[in-house]
Enzyme design. Structure first.
Site, mmCIF file in Angstrom:
data_model
loop_
_atom_site.group_PDB
_atom_site.id
_atom_site.type_symbol
_atom_site.label_atom_id
_atom_site.label_comp_id
_atom_site.label_asym_id
_atom_site.label_seq_id
_atom_site.Cartn_x
_atom_site.Cartn_y
_atom_site.Cartn_z
ATOM 1 N N GLU A 1 -5.818 -5.203 8.500
ATOM 2 C CA GLU A 1 -4.930 -4.370 8.759
ATOM 3 C C GLU A 1 -4.543 -4.131 10.142
ATOM 4 O O GLU A 1 -5.169 -4.618 11.077
ATOM 5 C CB GLU A 1 -5.580 -2.773 8.325
ATOM 6 C CG GLU A 1 -6.208 -2.758 6.897
ATOM 7 C CD GLU A 1 -6.735 -1.424 6.426
ATOM 8 O OE1 GLU A 1 -5.968 -0.541 5.909
ATOM 9 O OE2 GLU A 1 -7.612 -0.974 7.025
ATOM 10 N N GLU B 1 -7.966 1.944 -3.367
ATOM 11 C CA GLU B 1 -8.737 1.882 -2.107
ATOM 12 C C GLU B 1 -9.581 2.900 -1.879
ATOM 13 O O GLU B 1 -9.168 3.892 -1.719
ATOM 14 C CB GLU B 1 -7.534 1.449 -1.020
ATOM 15 C CG GLU B 1 -6.864 0.223 -1.110
ATOM 16 C CD GLU B 1 -5.776 -0.141 -0.014
ATOM 17 O OE1 GLU B 1 -5.932 0.732 0.901
ATOM 18 O OE2 GLU B 1 -5.271 -1.122 0.157
ATOM 19 N N ASP C 1 -11.845 -0.056 1.807
ATOM 20 C CA ASP C 1 -11.019 0.187 2.762
ATOM 21 C C ASP C 1 -11.709 0.512 4.231
ATOM 22 O O ASP C 1 -12.957 0.885 4.061
ATOM 23 C CB ASP C 1 -10.200 1.222 2.397
ATOM 24 C CG ASP C 1 -8.890 1.462 3.289
ATOM 25 O OD1 ASP C 1 -8.718 0.486 4.070
ATOM 26 O OD2 ASP C 1 -8.044 2.346 3.424
ATOM 27 N N GLU D 1 0.914 -1.267 0.089
ATOM 28 C CA GLU D 1 0.119 0.022 -0.202
ATOM 29 C C GLU D 1 1.089 1.269 0.049
ATOM 30 O O GLU D 1 1.996 1.297 0.735
ATOM 31 C CB GLU D 1 -0.780 -0.088 1.170
ATOM 32 C CG GLU D 1 -1.783 1.178 1.175
ATOM 33 C CD GLU D 1 -2.763 1.225 2.445
ATOM 34 O OE1 GLU D 1 -3.494 2.124 2.533
ATOM 35 O OE2 GLU D 1 -2.763 0.253 3.217
#
Length: 595
Positions: free
Chosen positions: A547, A460, A490, A370
Protein backbone atom coordinates in the site's frame (compact mmCIF):
# COMPACT_ATOMS: atom_id res chain seq x y z
CA UNK A 1 -60.06 37.68 60.23
CA UNK A 2 -57.36 38.54 57.66
CA UNK A 3 -58.15 38.76 53.99
CA UNK A 4 -56.75 35.64 52.31
CA UNK A 5 -55.57 37.52 49.24
CA UNK A 6 -52.94 39.32 51.32
CA UNK A 7 -49.73 37.25 51.11
CA UNK A 8 -47.26 37.05 54.02
CA UNK A 9 -43.64 38.00 53.55
CA UNK A 10 -41.56 35.12 52.21
CA UNK A 11 -44.34 33.86 49.96
CA UNK A 12 -41.97 33.47 47.00
CA UNK A 13 -39.62 31.36 49.08
CA UNK A 14 -42.55 29.24 50.36
CA UNK A 15 -43.73 28.59 46.82
CA UNK A 16 -40.19 27.66 45.83
CA UNK A 17 -40.05 25.10 48.64
CA UNK A 18 -43.42 23.68 47.58
CA UNK A 19 -42.42 23.30 43.95
CA UNK A 20 -39.06 21.73 44.73
CA UNK A 21 -40.94 18.90 46.45
CA UNK A 22 -42.41 17.92 43.06
CA UNK A 23 -45.88 17.27 44.49
CA UNK A 24 -48.05 19.61 42.43
CA UNK A 25 -49.94 18.03 39.54
CA UNK A 26 -48.69 14.53 40.32
CA UNK A 27 -50.84 11.36 40.15
CA UNK A 28 -52.83 10.16 43.20
CA UNK A 29 -50.88 8.23 45.82
CA UNK A 30 -52.27 5.52 48.07
CA UNK A 31 -49.94 6.63 50.85
CA UNK A 32 -51.76 10.00 51.00
CA UNK A 33 -55.20 8.64 50.17
CA UNK A 34 -55.02 6.30 53.17
CA UNK A 35 -54.54 9.27 55.51
CA UNK A 36 -57.35 11.22 53.83
CA UNK A 37 -59.82 8.34 54.20
CA UNK A 38 -58.81 8.01 57.84
CA UNK A 39 -59.55 11.71 58.42
CA UNK A 40 -63.02 11.47 56.88
CA UNK A 41 -63.86 8.38 58.94
CA UNK A 42 -62.45 9.80 62.17
CA UNK A 43 -64.54 13.00 61.90
CA UNK A 44 -67.58 11.30 60.37
CA UNK A 45 -67.56 13.81 57.51
CA UNK A 46 -68.01 13.21 53.75
CA UNK A 47 -65.14 15.43 52.61
CA UNK A 48 -61.42 15.39 53.43
CA UNK A 49 -58.37 16.53 51.49
CA UNK A 50 -54.64 17.11 51.50
CA UNK A 51 -54.69 20.64 50.08
CA UNK A 52 -51.50 22.31 48.79
CA UNK A 53 -51.50 26.10 48.52
CA UNK A 54 -50.12 27.16 45.16
CA UNK A 55 -49.80 30.79 44.02
CA UNK A 56 -53.41 31.07 42.82
CA UNK A 57 -55.06 27.75 43.63
CA UNK A 58 -55.58 25.07 46.22
CA UNK A 59 -54.48 21.80 44.59
CA UNK A 60 -55.58 18.53 46.18
CA UNK A 61 -52.85 15.90 46.37
CA UNK A 62 -55.47 13.60 47.88
CA UNK A 63 -59.23 14.01 48.26
CA UNK A 64 -62.35 12.22 49.43
CA UNK A 65 -65.82 13.45 48.43
CA UNK A 66 -64.44 16.14 46.08
CA UNK A 67 -64.92 15.98 42.31
CA UNK A 68 -62.51 18.68 41.19
CA UNK A 69 -58.73 18.53 41.81
CA UNK A 70 -58.35 22.22 42.66
CA UNK A 71 -60.21 25.39 43.63
CA UNK A 72 -59.13 29.06 43.50
CA UNK A 73 -56.90 30.12 46.38
CA UNK A 74 -58.91 33.35 46.78
CA UNK A 75 -61.41 32.88 49.64
CA UNK A 76 -60.22 29.31 50.28
CA UNK A 77 -59.79 28.56 54.01
CA UNK A 78 -56.70 26.41 53.27
CA UNK A 79 -55.05 29.55 51.94
CA UNK A 80 -55.54 31.20 55.33
CA UNK A 81 -54.00 28.14 57.01
CA UNK A 82 -50.94 28.47 54.76
CA UNK A 83 -50.66 32.20 55.50
CA UNK A 84 -51.04 31.88 59.26
CA UNK A 85 -49.44 28.43 59.77
CA UNK A 86 -52.08 27.66 62.37
CA UNK A 87 -55.05 25.33 62.84
CA UNK A 88 -58.22 26.93 61.47
CA UNK A 89 -61.79 25.93 62.39
CA UNK A 90 -64.83 27.55 60.75
CA UNK A 91 -68.00 26.24 62.31
CA UNK A 92 -70.26 27.78 59.64
CA UNK A 93 -68.93 29.32 56.44
CA UNK A 94 -72.26 31.09 55.86
CA UNK A 95 -71.66 33.19 58.98
CA UNK A 96 -68.17 34.30 57.98
CA UNK A 97 -67.97 37.50 55.92
CA UNK A 98 -64.82 36.30 54.17
CA UNK A 99 -66.18 32.90 53.15
CA UNK A 100 -69.96 33.11 52.83
CA UNK A 101 -69.65 33.68 49.06
CA UNK A 102 -66.64 31.39 48.51
CA UNK A 103 -66.46 28.46 46.09
CA UNK A 104 -66.77 26.04 49.01
CA UNK A 105 -69.85 27.73 50.43
CA UNK A 106 -71.45 27.81 46.99
CA UNK A 107 -70.92 24.04 46.71
CA UNK A 108 -72.82 23.42 49.98
CA UNK A 109 -69.92 23.25 52.44
CA UNK A 110 -70.74 24.77 55.86
CA UNK A 111 -68.06 23.35 58.19
CA UNK A 112 -64.28 23.52 57.72
CA UNK A 113 -61.30 22.46 59.86
CA UNK A 114 -57.71 22.48 58.60
CA UNK A 115 -54.35 21.78 60.24
CA UNK A 116 -51.21 23.26 58.68
CA UNK A 117 -48.71 21.11 56.74
CA UNK A 118 -45.42 22.55 57.98
CA UNK A 119 -41.95 21.50 56.84
CA UNK A 120 -39.04 21.05 59.22
CA UNK A 121 -37.83 24.47 58.11
CA UNK A 122 -41.13 26.09 59.06
CA UNK A 123 -42.70 26.54 55.60
CA UNK A 124 -46.41 25.84 55.41
CA UNK A 125 -47.39 23.93 52.28
CA UNK A 126 -51.14 23.89 52.81
CA UNK A 127 -53.57 22.00 55.04
CA UNK A 128 -54.92 18.62 56.03
CA UNK A 129 -58.61 19.51 56.06
CA UNK A 130 -62.03 18.01 56.73
CA UNK A 131 -65.32 19.55 55.53
CA UNK A 132 -69.03 18.94 56.02
CA UNK A 133 -72.42 20.16 54.72
CA UNK A 134 -73.68 21.15 58.18
CA UNK A 135 -72.36 23.53 60.84
CA UNK A 136 -70.62 21.82 63.74
CA UNK A 137 -68.07 22.35 66.48
CA UNK A 138 -64.77 20.57 67.09
CA UNK A 139 -63.51 19.02 70.33
CA UNK A 140 -60.06 19.34 71.77
CA UNK A 141 -59.46 15.65 70.98
CA UNK A 142 -60.42 16.27 67.35
CA UNK A 143 -58.04 19.23 67.18
CA UNK A 144 -55.22 16.95 68.36
CA UNK A 145 -56.28 14.22 65.90
CA UNK A 146 -56.34 16.61 62.94
CA UNK A 147 -52.93 17.97 63.91
CA UNK A 148 -51.58 14.40 64.13
CA UNK A 149 -52.99 13.58 60.70
CA UNK A 150 -51.28 16.67 59.28
CA UNK A 151 -48.01 15.50 60.84
CA UNK A 152 -48.50 12.08 59.19
CA UNK A 153 -48.96 13.79 55.83
CA UNK A 154 -45.77 15.78 56.32
CA UNK A 155 -43.82 12.66 57.29
CA UNK A 156 -44.99 11.05 54.05
CA UNK A 157 -44.03 14.14 52.04
CA UNK A 158 -40.59 14.33 53.59
CA UNK A 159 -40.09 10.59 53.20
CA UNK A 160 -40.87 10.78 49.49
CA UNK A 161 -38.69 13.85 49.17
CA UNK A 162 -35.80 12.11 50.92
CA UNK A 163 -36.13 9.06 48.69
CA UNK A 164 -35.98 11.33 45.68
CA UNK A 165 -32.90 13.22 46.91
CA UNK A 166 -30.78 10.57 48.65
CA UNK A 167 -29.14 7.61 46.93
CA UNK A 168 -30.38 4.37 48.46
CA UNK A 169 -27.00 2.59 48.16
CA UNK A 170 -24.56 5.27 49.32
CA UNK A 171 -26.82 7.33 51.58
CA UNK A 172 -25.36 10.46 49.95
CA UNK A 173 -27.39 13.27 48.35
CA UNK A 174 -27.99 12.47 44.69
CA UNK A 175 -27.84 14.26 41.36
CA UNK A 176 -31.19 15.99 41.91
CA UNK A 177 -29.94 17.44 45.19
CA UNK A 178 -26.70 18.51 43.50
CA UNK A 179 -28.69 20.47 40.92
CA UNK A 180 -30.72 22.23 43.62
CA UNK A 181 -27.71 22.95 45.82
CA UNK A 182 -25.82 24.35 42.85
CA UNK A 183 -28.66 26.83 42.34
CA UNK A 184 -28.37 27.83 45.99
CA UNK A 185 -24.60 28.20 45.60
CA UNK A 186 -25.18 30.67 42.78
CA UNK A 187 -27.59 32.68 44.94
CA UNK A 188 -25.44 32.67 48.07
CA UNK A 189 -21.97 33.29 46.57
CA UNK A 190 -20.60 36.41 44.86
CA UNK A 191 -21.18 36.41 41.12
CA UNK A 192 -17.95 35.81 39.23
CA UNK A 193 -16.26 34.02 42.12
CA UNK A 194 -13.84 31.33 40.91
CA UNK A 195 -14.48 27.84 42.29
CA UNK A 196 -13.36 24.26 41.63
CA UNK A 197 -15.52 21.15 41.21
CA UNK A 198 -14.46 17.52 40.89
CA UNK A 199 -15.98 14.26 39.74
CA UNK A 200 -14.64 10.92 40.99
CA UNK A 201 -15.38 7.97 38.71
CA UNK A 202 -14.61 4.59 40.26
CA UNK A 203 -14.63 2.50 37.06
CA UNK A 204 -15.21 2.61 33.34
CA UNK A 205 -18.49 1.06 32.08
CA UNK A 206 -16.54 -1.83 30.54
CA UNK A 207 -14.61 -2.51 33.75
CA UNK A 208 -17.78 -2.38 35.81
CA UNK A 209 -19.61 -4.65 33.40
CA UNK A 210 -16.83 -7.25 33.40
CA UNK A 211 -16.57 -7.18 37.19
CA UNK A 212 -20.33 -7.57 37.68
CA UNK A 213 -20.42 -10.50 35.25
CA UNK A 214 -17.82 -12.26 37.38
CA UNK A 215 -18.80 -11.08 40.87
CA UNK A 216 -22.52 -10.33 40.63
CA UNK A 217 -24.59 -7.16 40.91
CA UNK A 218 -23.61 -6.63 44.55
CA UNK A 219 -20.04 -5.87 43.45
CA UNK A 220 -21.03 -2.36 42.42
CA UNK A 221 -22.55 -1.75 45.86
CA UNK A 222 -19.32 -2.94 47.49
CA UNK A 223 -17.01 -0.60 45.60
CA UNK A 224 -19.45 2.27 46.16
CA UNK A 225 -19.49 1.52 49.89
CA UNK A 226 -15.68 1.51 50.03
CA UNK A 227 -15.51 4.82 48.19
CA UNK A 228 -18.15 6.45 50.40
CA UNK A 229 -16.21 5.59 53.55
CA UNK A 230 -13.00 7.06 52.10
CA UNK A 231 -14.72 10.14 50.72
CA UNK A 232 -16.50 10.77 54.00
CA UNK A 233 -13.25 10.60 55.98
CA UNK A 234 -11.43 13.00 53.65
CA UNK A 235 -13.37 15.18 51.23
CA UNK A 236 -16.58 14.98 53.26
CA UNK A 237 -14.95 16.90 56.12
CA UNK A 238 -14.84 20.11 54.10
CA UNK A 239 -17.96 19.84 51.94
CA UNK A 240 -20.85 17.78 50.65
CA UNK A 241 -20.18 14.77 48.43
CA UNK A 242 -22.96 13.89 45.96
CA UNK A 243 -23.59 10.48 44.41
CA UNK A 244 -24.55 11.59 40.91
CA UNK A 245 -24.13 8.35 38.93
CA UNK A 246 -23.72 4.61 39.40
CA UNK A 247 -20.03 4.94 40.30
CA UNK A 248 -19.66 8.71 40.15
CA UNK A 249 -19.33 11.25 42.96
CA UNK A 250 -19.16 15.03 42.62
CA UNK A 251 -18.35 17.87 45.00
CA UNK A 252 -17.43 21.55 44.98
CA UNK A 253 -14.26 22.65 46.74
CA UNK A 254 -14.46 25.39 49.41
CA UNK A 255 -13.98 28.96 48.21
CA UNK A 256 -10.32 29.92 47.93
CA UNK A 257 -9.06 26.40 47.10
CA UNK A 258 -6.03 26.53 44.78
CA UNK A 259 -5.98 24.30 41.70
CA UNK A 260 -2.49 22.83 42.24
CA UNK A 261 -3.21 21.88 45.83
CA UNK A 262 -6.63 20.50 44.89
CA UNK A 263 -5.07 18.28 42.21
CA UNK A 264 -2.40 17.07 44.61
CA UNK A 265 -4.97 16.22 47.29
CA UNK A 266 -7.06 14.21 44.85
CA UNK A 267 -4.03 12.39 43.45
CA UNK A 268 -3.15 11.50 47.04
CA UNK A 269 -6.72 10.26 47.58
CA UNK A 270 -6.42 8.02 44.53
CA UNK A 271 -3.12 6.60 45.84
CA UNK A 272 -4.68 5.87 49.22
CA UNK A 273 -7.62 4.16 47.53
CA UNK A 274 -5.33 2.06 45.35
CA UNK A 275 -3.48 0.84 48.43
CA UNK A 276 -6.50 -0.05 50.51
CA UNK A 277 -9.51 -1.19 48.45
CA UNK A 278 -10.11 -4.64 47.00
CA UNK A 279 -11.33 -3.29 43.66
CA UNK A 280 -7.99 -1.73 42.68
CA UNK A 281 -7.01 -4.73 40.55
CA UNK A 282 -10.11 -4.70 38.33
CA UNK A 283 -11.20 -1.05 38.25
CA UNK A 284 -9.46 2.24 37.51
CA UNK A 285 -10.62 5.29 39.44
CA UNK A 286 -10.17 8.68 37.78
CA UNK A 287 -10.90 12.27 38.76
CA UNK A 288 -12.01 15.13 36.54
CA UNK A 289 -11.56 18.69 37.80
CA UNK A 290 -13.34 21.74 36.38
CA UNK A 291 -12.57 25.36 37.30
CA UNK A 292 -15.74 27.46 36.96
CA UNK A 293 -17.26 30.82 37.85
CA UNK A 294 -20.32 31.45 39.99
CA UNK A 295 -23.08 32.86 37.81
CA UNK A 296 -21.97 32.31 34.22
CA UNK A 297 -21.67 28.50 34.58
CA UNK A 298 -24.86 26.46 34.23
CA UNK A 299 -25.07 23.29 36.28
CA UNK A 300 -25.70 21.13 33.20
CA UNK A 301 -22.54 22.50 31.58
CA UNK A 302 -20.53 21.91 34.75
CA UNK A 303 -21.63 18.26 34.91
CA UNK A 304 -20.86 17.73 31.24
CA UNK A 305 -17.40 19.22 31.67
CA UNK A 306 -16.77 17.09 34.75
CA UNK A 307 -17.66 13.93 32.83
CA UNK A 308 -15.44 15.04 29.96
CA UNK A 309 -12.45 15.62 32.23
CA UNK A 310 -12.88 12.30 34.08
CA UNK A 311 -13.24 10.42 30.79
CA UNK A 312 -10.13 12.12 29.44
CA UNK A 313 -8.22 11.03 32.55
CA UNK A 314 -9.21 7.43 31.85
CA UNK A 315 -8.30 7.63 28.14
CA UNK A 316 -4.91 9.16 28.91
CA UNK A 317 -4.24 6.69 31.74
CA UNK A 318 -3.73 9.42 34.30
CA UNK A 319 -5.42 9.66 37.67
CA UNK A 320 -6.46 13.32 37.62
CA UNK A 321 -7.30 15.48 34.61
CA UNK A 322 -8.20 19.16 34.58
CA UNK A 323 -10.88 20.16 32.09
CA UNK A 324 -9.49 21.52 28.84
CA UNK A 325 -11.60 23.48 26.38
CA UNK A 326 -9.42 22.21 23.55
CA UNK A 327 -9.94 18.58 24.57
CA UNK A 328 -13.62 19.26 25.12
CA UNK A 329 -13.87 20.56 21.56
CA UNK A 330 -12.44 17.23 20.36
CA UNK A 331 -15.07 15.26 22.31
CA UNK A 332 -17.88 17.50 21.11
CA UNK A 333 -16.65 17.10 17.54
CA UNK A 334 -16.63 13.34 18.05
CA UNK A 335 -20.18 13.40 19.40
CA UNK A 336 -21.28 15.58 16.49
CA UNK A 337 -19.73 13.13 14.04
CA UNK A 338 -21.56 10.19 15.59
CA UNK A 339 -24.93 11.93 15.42
CA UNK A 340 -24.43 13.30 11.92
CA UNK A 341 -23.12 10.03 10.54
CA UNK A 342 -26.18 8.26 11.93
CA UNK A 343 -28.32 10.69 9.94
CA UNK A 344 -26.13 10.08 6.89
CA UNK A 345 -26.79 6.33 7.12
CA UNK A 346 -30.53 7.02 7.09
CA UNK A 347 -30.12 9.38 4.13
CA UNK A 348 -27.35 7.67 2.19
CA UNK A 349 -27.16 10.44 -0.43
CA UNK A 350 -24.36 11.78 1.77
CA UNK A 351 -22.34 8.56 1.44
CA UNK A 352 -20.52 7.18 -1.56
CA UNK A 353 -17.81 4.68 -2.47
CA UNK A 354 -14.66 5.45 -4.40
CA UNK A 355 -12.34 2.82 -5.82
CA UNK A 356 -8.53 2.69 -5.76
CA UNK A 357 -6.96 0.38 -8.38
CA UNK A 358 -4.74 -2.58 -7.50
CA UNK A 359 -2.04 -3.31 -10.05
CA UNK A 360 -0.16 -6.56 -10.73
CA UNK A 361 3.55 -5.68 -10.58
CA UNK A 362 4.63 -8.27 -13.14
CA UNK A 363 2.12 -7.47 -15.88
CA UNK A 364 1.09 -3.95 -14.95
CA UNK A 365 -2.55 -5.02 -15.29
CA UNK A 366 -5.30 -3.67 -13.06
CA UNK A 367 -6.59 -6.76 -11.27
CA UNK A 368 -8.99 -5.15 -8.83
CA UNK A 369 -9.86 -2.22 -6.62
CA UNK A 370 -10.36 -1.38 -2.98
CA UNK A 371 -13.74 0.21 -2.18
CA UNK A 372 -13.34 3.16 0.18
CA UNK A 373 -16.12 5.00 2.00
CA UNK A 374 -16.51 8.75 1.63
CA UNK A 375 -18.87 11.14 3.40
CA UNK A 376 -19.97 14.57 2.21
CA UNK A 377 -21.95 16.44 4.85
CA UNK A 378 -24.68 18.70 3.36
CA UNK A 379 -23.48 21.71 5.41
CA UNK A 380 -19.83 21.13 6.24
CA UNK A 381 -18.67 19.31 3.11
CA UNK A 382 -16.26 16.38 2.98
CA UNK A 383 -15.38 14.70 6.28
CA UNK A 384 -12.09 12.81 6.32
CA UNK A 385 -12.47 9.02 6.61
CA UNK A 386 -9.43 9.07 8.90
CA UNK A 387 -11.58 11.08 11.31
CA UNK A 388 -15.00 9.45 11.11
CA UNK A 389 -14.27 5.75 10.45
CA UNK A 390 -12.37 5.06 13.74
CA UNK A 391 -15.20 6.75 15.65
CA UNK A 392 -17.95 4.84 13.81
CA UNK A 393 -16.12 1.55 14.48
CA UNK A 394 -16.55 2.17 18.22
CA UNK A 395 -20.34 2.47 17.94
CA UNK A 396 -23.26 0.20 17.11
CA UNK A 397 -23.40 1.88 13.68
CA UNK A 398 -20.46 -0.18 12.45
CA UNK A 399 -22.76 -3.08 11.50
CA UNK A 400 -25.12 -0.88 9.50
CA UNK A 401 -22.14 0.88 7.88
CA UNK A 402 -20.58 -2.38 6.71
CA UNK A 403 -23.94 -3.56 5.36
CA UNK A 404 -24.28 -0.34 3.35
CA UNK A 405 -20.71 -0.53 2.02
CA UNK A 406 -20.95 -4.22 1.05
CA UNK A 407 -24.31 -3.80 -0.67
CA UNK A 408 -23.17 -0.68 -2.56
CA UNK A 409 -19.90 -2.34 -3.62
CA UNK A 410 -21.70 -5.49 -4.81
CA UNK A 411 -24.19 -3.44 -6.78
CA UNK A 412 -21.37 -1.56 -8.50
CA UNK A 413 -19.36 -4.73 -9.03
CA UNK A 414 -22.36 -6.42 -10.69
CA UNK A 415 -22.76 -3.46 -13.05
CA UNK A 416 -19.09 -3.67 -14.02
CA UNK A 417 -19.22 -7.40 -14.61
CA UNK A 418 -22.30 -6.98 -16.76
CA UNK A 419 -20.36 -4.39 -18.79
CA UNK A 420 -17.49 -6.86 -19.23
CA UNK A 421 -15.16 -5.38 -16.60
CA UNK A 422 -14.52 -8.51 -14.54
CA UNK A 423 -12.41 -7.24 -11.68
CA UNK A 424 -12.27 -8.05 -7.98
CA UNK A 425 -13.41 -5.47 -5.42
CA UNK A 426 -12.12 -5.46 -1.84
CA UNK A 427 -14.15 -4.14 1.11
CA UNK A 428 -12.87 -3.42 4.64
CA UNK A 429 -14.69 -5.08 7.55
CA UNK A 430 -14.24 -4.58 11.29
CA UNK A 431 -13.79 -6.87 14.26
CA UNK A 432 -17.45 -6.39 15.15
CA UNK A 433 -18.51 -7.84 11.79
CA UNK A 434 -16.52 -11.01 12.39
CA UNK A 435 -18.48 -11.58 15.60
CA UNK A 436 -21.88 -11.38 13.87
CA UNK A 437 -23.34 -14.92 13.71
CA UNK A 438 -24.96 -14.33 10.31
CA UNK A 439 -22.15 -12.31 8.70
CA UNK A 440 -21.00 -15.05 6.31
CA UNK A 441 -24.58 -15.86 5.40
CA UNK A 442 -25.33 -12.22 4.50
CA UNK A 443 -22.18 -11.93 2.36
CA UNK A 444 -23.00 -15.09 0.41
CA UNK A 445 -26.63 -14.00 0.01
CA UNK A 446 -25.50 -10.63 -1.37
CA UNK A 447 -23.25 -12.29 -3.94
CA UNK A 448 -26.07 -14.60 -4.99
CA UNK A 449 -28.60 -11.78 -5.35
CA UNK A 450 -26.25 -9.83 -7.61
CA UNK A 451 -25.24 -12.88 -9.64
CA UNK A 452 -21.54 -12.60 -8.79
CA UNK A 453 -18.94 -15.32 -8.24
CA UNK A 454 -17.66 -15.43 -4.65
CA UNK A 455 -14.08 -14.81 -5.84
CA UNK A 456 -15.08 -11.39 -7.16
CA UNK A 457 -15.30 -10.08 -3.58
CA UNK A 458 -12.37 -9.71 -1.18
CA UNK A 459 -12.77 -8.81 2.47
CA UNK A 460 -9.92 -6.95 4.14
CA UNK A 461 -9.51 -7.40 7.91
CA UNK A 462 -6.90 -5.69 10.09
CA UNK A 463 -4.61 -7.73 12.34
CA UNK A 464 -5.99 -6.00 15.43
CA UNK A 465 -9.53 -7.02 14.42
CA UNK A 466 -8.42 -10.63 14.02
CA UNK A 467 -6.78 -10.70 17.44
CA UNK A 468 -9.72 -9.33 19.45
CA UNK A 469 -11.49 -12.68 19.44
CA UNK A 470 -9.26 -15.07 17.46
CA UNK A 471 -11.36 -18.19 17.87
CA UNK A 472 -14.64 -16.67 16.75
CA UNK A 473 -12.95 -14.60 14.04
CA UNK A 474 -11.24 -17.68 12.65
CA UNK A 475 -14.54 -19.57 12.54
CA UNK A 476 -16.15 -16.76 10.53
CA UNK A 477 -13.17 -16.55 8.18
CA UNK A 478 -13.19 -20.31 7.65
CA UNK A 479 -16.85 -20.12 6.65
CA UNK A 480 -16.19 -17.26 4.23
CA UNK A 481 -13.23 -19.10 2.72
CA UNK A 482 -15.32 -22.23 2.27
CA UNK A 483 -17.87 -20.10 0.40
CA UNK A 484 -15.13 -18.90 -1.99
CA UNK A 485 -14.84 -15.30 -0.73
CA UNK A 486 -11.28 -13.95 -0.94
CA UNK A 487 -9.70 -12.77 2.34
CA UNK A 488 -6.89 -10.29 2.98
CA UNK A 489 -5.00 -9.29 6.12
CA UNK A 490 -4.84 -5.48 6.02
CA UNK A 491 -2.15 -3.17 7.46
CA UNK A 492 0.19 -6.09 8.05
CA UNK A 493 2.97 -5.32 10.53
CA UNK A 494 1.07 -2.72 12.56
CA UNK A 495 -1.04 -5.05 14.71
CA UNK A 496 -0.38 -7.89 17.13
CA UNK A 497 0.99 -10.50 14.74
CA UNK A 498 1.20 -14.07 15.89
CA UNK A 499 2.97 -16.22 13.31
CA UNK A 500 1.29 -19.38 14.55
CA UNK A 501 -2.09 -17.67 14.31
CA UNK A 502 -1.44 -16.19 10.87
CA UNK A 503 -0.39 -19.60 9.64
CA UNK A 504 -3.80 -21.00 10.51
CA UNK A 505 -5.84 -18.26 8.84
CA UNK A 506 -7.47 -19.00 5.48
CA UNK A 507 -6.36 -15.64 4.01
CA UNK A 508 -5.05 -15.46 0.45
CA UNK A 509 -3.56 -11.95 0.62
CA UNK A 510 -1.37 -9.95 2.99
CA UNK A 511 -1.33 -6.15 2.58
CA UNK A 512 1.82 -4.44 3.83
CA UNK A 513 1.01 -1.15 5.52
CA UNK A 514 2.10 2.03 3.75
CA UNK A 515 4.23 3.07 6.73
CA UNK A 516 6.70 0.34 5.72
CA UNK A 517 6.51 1.16 1.99
CA UNK A 518 6.98 4.91 1.83
CA UNK A 519 10.65 5.85 1.63
CA UNK A 520 11.74 2.23 1.15
CA UNK A 521 14.00 3.23 -1.74
CA UNK A 522 16.09 5.34 0.69
CA UNK A 523 15.94 3.14 3.79
CA UNK A 524 17.87 -0.11 3.78
CA UNK A 525 16.31 -1.26 7.05
CA UNK A 526 12.81 -0.80 5.63
CA UNK A 527 13.85 -2.68 2.52
CA UNK A 528 15.12 -5.60 4.59
CA UNK A 529 12.01 -5.61 6.76
CA UNK A 530 9.62 -5.57 3.79
CA UNK A 531 11.65 -8.28 2.03
CA UNK A 532 11.33 -10.45 5.15
CA UNK A 533 7.57 -9.80 5.35
CA UNK A 534 7.11 -10.77 1.71
CA UNK A 535 9.17 -13.96 2.03
CA UNK A 536 7.30 -14.97 5.18
CA UNK A 537 3.95 -14.30 3.53
CA UNK A 538 4.92 -16.26 0.41
CA UNK A 539 6.11 -19.15 2.57
CA UNK A 540 2.69 -19.17 4.23
CA UNK A 541 1.00 -19.19 0.83
CA UNK A 542 -0.15 -15.58 0.75
CA UNK A 543 -0.09 -13.11 -2.13
CA UNK A 544 1.37 -9.72 -1.08
CA UNK A 545 0.03 -6.22 -1.81
CA UNK A 546 2.03 -3.08 -0.99
CA UNK A 547 0.00 0.00 0.00
CA UNK A 548 0.97 3.66 -0.39
CA UNK A 549 3.06 3.31 -3.55
CA UNK A 550 3.80 6.82 -4.85
CA UNK A 551 6.96 6.66 -6.97
CA UNK A 552 8.49 4.51 -9.69
CA UNK A 553 11.60 4.01 -7.50
CA UNK A 554 9.42 2.31 -4.86
CA UNK A 555 7.97 0.05 -7.55
CA UNK A 556 11.47 -0.98 -8.60
CA UNK A 557 12.34 -1.95 -5.02
CA UNK A 558 9.08 -3.87 -4.59
CA UNK A 559 9.73 -5.84 -7.77
CA UNK A 560 13.21 -6.70 -6.55
CA UNK A 561 11.83 -8.15 -3.31
CA UNK A 562 9.13 -10.11 -5.22
CA UNK A 563 6.04 -8.16 -4.16
CA UNK A 564 2.97 -9.25 -6.13
CA UNK A 565 0.67 -6.20 -6.24
CA UNK A 566 0.67 -2.51 -5.46
CA UNK A 567 -1.77 0.31 -4.95
CA UNK A 568 -1.18 3.98 -4.36
CA UNK A 569 -1.14 7.47 -5.84
CA UNK A 570 1.48 6.47 -8.44
CA UNK A 571 -1.31 4.63 -10.23
CA UNK A 572 -4.39 6.57 -9.17
CA UNK A 573 -6.09 8.23 -6.27
CA UNK A 574 -9.42 6.69 -5.18
CA UNK A 575 -11.81 7.25 -8.09
CA UNK A 576 -15.54 7.60 -8.54
CA UNK A 577 -17.06 4.60 -10.39
CA UNK A 578 -17.18 6.21 -13.84
CA UNK A 579 -13.70 7.68 -13.47
CA UNK A 580 -12.41 4.26 -12.42
CA UNK A 581 -13.88 2.68 -15.58
CA UNK A 582 -12.22 5.36 -17.72
CA UNK A 583 -8.90 4.73 -15.96
CA UNK A 584 -9.16 0.99 -16.61
CA UNK A 585 -10.08 1.52 -20.25
CA UNK A 586 -7.09 3.82 -20.78
CA UNK A 587 -4.80 1.04 -19.55
CA UNK A 588 -6.45 -1.34 -21.98
CA UNK A 589 -6.93 -4.10 -19.43
CA UNK A 590 -10.39 -4.77 -18.09
CA UNK A 591 -10.62 -8.53 -17.57
CA UNK A 592 -7.92 -9.53 -15.13
CA UNK A 593 -8.46 -11.34 -11.84
CA UNK A 594 -5.85 -12.13 -9.19
CA UNK A 595 -4.81 -15.73 -8.83
Amino acid sequence: MPLTHLRPRGEAARLDVLRKLNLLDTPPSEAFDRITRMAAQLFGLPIAAVSLTDSNRQWFKSRVGVERDSIPRMKAPCGQVADERALLVIEDLQLEACYHDSVLAASGVRFYAGAPLVTRDGWCLGAMCVLGPSPRTITDAERVALTDLAAMVMEQIELQHALGRVDAVSGLPNRTQFLDDFKDLNMDSPRGEHRLAALVNLASPEQLGNAMRAMGASYQDEIVGEAVRMLDSTIGKTGIVYHIGATEFAFVAPAGTELDGFCADLEDWLRQRAQSVTSRFVTTATVGIVPFQIGPTACADLLRNLHSAAHHAFEMDRGVSVFSREQDAVYRRRFWLINEFGAALENSDQLRLVYQPKVDLDSGACIGAEALLRWTHPTFGDVSPAEFIPIVEQTSMVRATTRWVVETALRQLAAWWEAGIELQVAVNVSAVNLLEPDFCERIVDGLRRHGLPASSLALEITESALMKNPRLAEATLQALDAAGVRLAIDDFGTGYSSLAYLQSLPAQVVKIDQSFVRGIERDERKRSLVAAMIKLSHDLGHRVVAEGVETADVVDVLKEVDCDEAQGYLYARPLAPQAFVQWVERRGQANAMPA
